[in-house]
Enzyme design. Structure first.
Site, short mmCIF file in Angstrom:
data_model
loop_
_atom_site.label_atom_id
_atom_site.label_comp_id
_atom_site.label_asym_id
_atom_site.label_seq_id
_atom_site.Cartn_x
_atom_site.Cartn_y
_atom_site.Cartn_z
N MET A 168 0.85 -1.19 0.00
CA MET A 168 0.00 0.00 0.00
C MET A 168 0.88 1.24 0.00
SD MET A 168 -2.89 -1.13 2.81
CE MET A 168 -1.70 -1.93 3.91
N VAL A 169 0.62 2.14 -0.93
CA VAL A 169 1.41 3.35 -1.07
C VAL A 169 1.36 4.16 0.22
CG1 VAL A 169 1.66 5.54 -2.31
CG2 VAL A 169 1.08 3.44 -3.56
N GLU A 179 4.66 -0.15 -3.55
CA GLU A 179 5.20 -0.26 -4.89
C GLU A 179 6.28 0.80 -5.13
OE1 GLU A 179 3.62 -0.09 -9.53
OE2 GLU A 179 2.70 1.15 -8.00
N CYS A 215 -2.44 -2.53 -10.33
CA CYS A 215 -2.73 -1.15 -9.93
C CYS A 215 -3.55 -0.44 -11.00
CB CYS A 215 -1.44 -0.38 -9.67
SG CYS A 215 -1.73 1.34 -9.17
N ASN A 228 -6.95 -11.75 -2.50
CA ASN A 228 -6.86 -10.34 -2.11
C ASN A 228 -8.17 -9.64 -2.46
OD1 ASN A 228 -5.44 -7.39 -3.44
ND2 ASN A 228 -5.49 -7.87 -1.27
#
Length: 551
Positions: A17-18, A41, A114, A212
């Site tokens: 998670m960014v 990422e 993404c 997920n």
């Protein structure tokens, strides 16, 4: 213990998670029961532009960009459990980036799910779902070129048969596992996760499938088992539920939110996480409880100190900073490298030292550059000559100041040209014994360099006429292992090396790592002040130039 992820079956995994899946959150997830943790990422171009740095103060390995931003940080506690997720659209570039971090991570994951615009436009993330040949090329290249496992994370395609064909092809590349988010690239969390499609996928391949997209359904630890049963998987990757409370991984159940927030802040401070990231993560954890006092106070925070106050960790953070400072000075003292170069005839040509100008170390209106300028005026000498070069790529500056025939420079590159010139002025002030105006006790590192200089060398300046003293001076110094510079200004500078020579030290790159990362508050605050006051020094010099020349 292996240093790579050997099996993806029966695993609870923190999702990438960014801004969330940074080191503090990954460690918390592992401590609460996660088996594997993915970092946020990182684009291949970005990691390729970093420098690897072993931070001996924090006990971490870091990949740092030219603007001193930590792009990726890891520590021994997550060894064998951290997966590096990469965004890429090119096989060879992906391999080059993966090779760079290969020895510091446990696996490489390629983001193919993404849906964000920046990923799609760059041909990365979900854009790869409709480019099977490129997917095959990237994954095959990585599997064949790396010594650690390779995985990928995908979303569903509109047609089941296309999704199944894609995952079959991916399995054939030799990846260790596939993570499947049960939504289309156009869908968002409000849309239902297609658990039954994930189950079909899991039944169609012989490698682990990581389910997920079920955060809505996994509000408790016990609910994880239900989600796994519905998806037919043995492993799951948890995103938003872990973001809100990483104790979702805890078998005994979730802990109270405020206790978890405090624990997160404790770990984040321990690893000197930037306050903006700490703030972002805590506010996300408290998203449903922002009416609490801690939530409202977090909104107004502007520093690590502000955050530590809210959670009763002020003394803890002060103790941490003191320990960092102590370690930093111990390391710095072992890495001080002073370089004196000579011309062919033995005269001093240049002096280089690892010193750095910090605006906060000087009273208002005073700077090293100003003091050196005033010194030349008192001696009725030509003003200092600064030559500054810009480094290609990151646009950092290094300056050399020439006084007479000797050049002085710092080992550090700086974002600001004026700061680079100040660095050079400090070196000159040390060699020529000029009071550069620093506040007493303001910079332990500069004082350490001064002490090392005085330990290794001693300087004598003669203002007598060179022609009258030349023979006498030369003969009197010939037995002292001397280096002499005959200054065109009409003075002589004798740099006499003492009996013991400079010992072998680490290279300047390592030394620059200690100073330039500004781990302690002194450097951090100095950096902020420097950026705000780049123009003050030239103004000070102009004012000084208009003053009456001192007698």
């Amino acid at each position: 213990m292996t240093s790579f992820v050997s099996d993806y079956s029966n695993k609870l995994i923190l999702a990438p998670m960014v801004r969330i899946s940074t080191l503090p959150m990954r460690l918390l997830a592992l401590r609460y029961g996660a088996d594997i943790v993915y970092c946020e990422e990182v684009i291949d171009f970005k990691i390729l532009a970093t420098t690897r740095y072993e931070n001996k103060i924090l006990g971490t390995v870091e990949y740092i960009s030219s603007d001193e931003t930590v792009v990726f940080r890891t520590c021994p506690e997550e060894k064998g459990k951290v997966v590096f997720q990469m965004g890429t659209s090119d096989a060879q570039r992906a391999l080059k980036a993966a090779k760079k971090v290969e020895n510091d991570v446990s696996a490489i994951d390629i983001n193919m799910g993404c849906p964000k615009e920046f990923s799609i436009k760059g041909g990365m993330g979900a854009a790869l779902l409709t480019k099977p040949d490129k997917v095959k090329d990237i994954l095959t290249t990585l599997v064949n070129g790396l010594s650690i496992p390779v995985t990928c994370k995908i979303r569903l395609l509109p047609k089941l048969e296309d999704t199944l064909a894609l995952v079959k092809m991916i399995e054939g590349t030799g990846v260790a596992a596939i993570a499947v988010h049960g939504r289309l690239k156009e869908e968002r969390p409000r849309h239902k996760n297609r658990n039954h499609i994930i189950k079909i996928i899991a039944e169609s391949v012989n490698i682990p499938v990581i389910a997920n997209g079920g955060s809505k359904e996994m509000r408790t630890y016990d609910a994880i088992a239900t989600f796994l049963q519905e998806t037919g998987c043995t492993s799951t990757m948890i995103a938003r539920q872990a973001e809100w409370n990483p104790t979702i991984f805890r078998k005994e159940g979730k802990l109270p939110l405020l206790d978890v927030c405090k624990e997160y802040v404790t770990v984040a401070l321990q690893y000197n996480n930037v306050h903006t990231n700490i703030k972002y993560c805590v506010l996300n954890m408290m998203h449903e409880d922002m009416d609490l006092e801690e939530g409202q106070r977090m909104l107004a925070t502007a520093s690590q100190e502000d955050i530590s106050d809210i959670w009763g960790l002020r003394q803890y953070f002060q103790d941490l900073k003191a320990s960092w400072k102590k370690k930093e000075m111990e390391l710095f003292n072992t890495k001080i490298e002073i370089t004196v170069t000579n011309t062919q005839d033995g005269a001093v040509e240049s002096v280089e030292m690892p010193v750095r100008y910090l605006k906060k170390d000087y009273p208002l209106g005073i700077s090293a550059k100003q003091r050196v300028f005033e010194w030349t005026r008192r001696k009725k000498l030509p003003r200092p000559d600064y030559k500054t070069v810009e480094r290609e790529g990151d646009r950092y500056f290094m300056s050399v100041v020439t006084l007479g025939s000797i050049k002085y420079k710092s080992s550090f590159w700086e974002k600001s040209k004026s700061i680079a010139e100040q660095n050079a002025a400090i070196v000159a002030s040390i060699v020529l014994d000029i009071d550069d105006g620093r506040k007493p006790g303001s910079s332990e590192m500069t004082e350490a360099v001064v002490a090392k200089w005085r330990e290794l060398y001693r300087v004598k300046i003669s203002w007598d006429n060179i022609s009258q003293k030349k023979n006498e001076s030369s003969s009197s110094l010939c037995d002292q292992n001397h280096r002499v510079s005959e200054d065109i200004l009409g003075c002589k500078i004798y740099v006499l090396q003492r009996k013991h020579k400079i010992s072998e030290t680490d290279n300047v790159t390592d030394l620059n790592g200690i100073g330039s990362k500004r781990k302690c508050d002194d450097f951090e605050e100095g950096g902020e002040q420097n950026s705000q006051n780049d123009n003050e020094d030239s103004q000070s010099e102009q004012v000084s130039d208009n003053k009456k020349e001192p007698g």
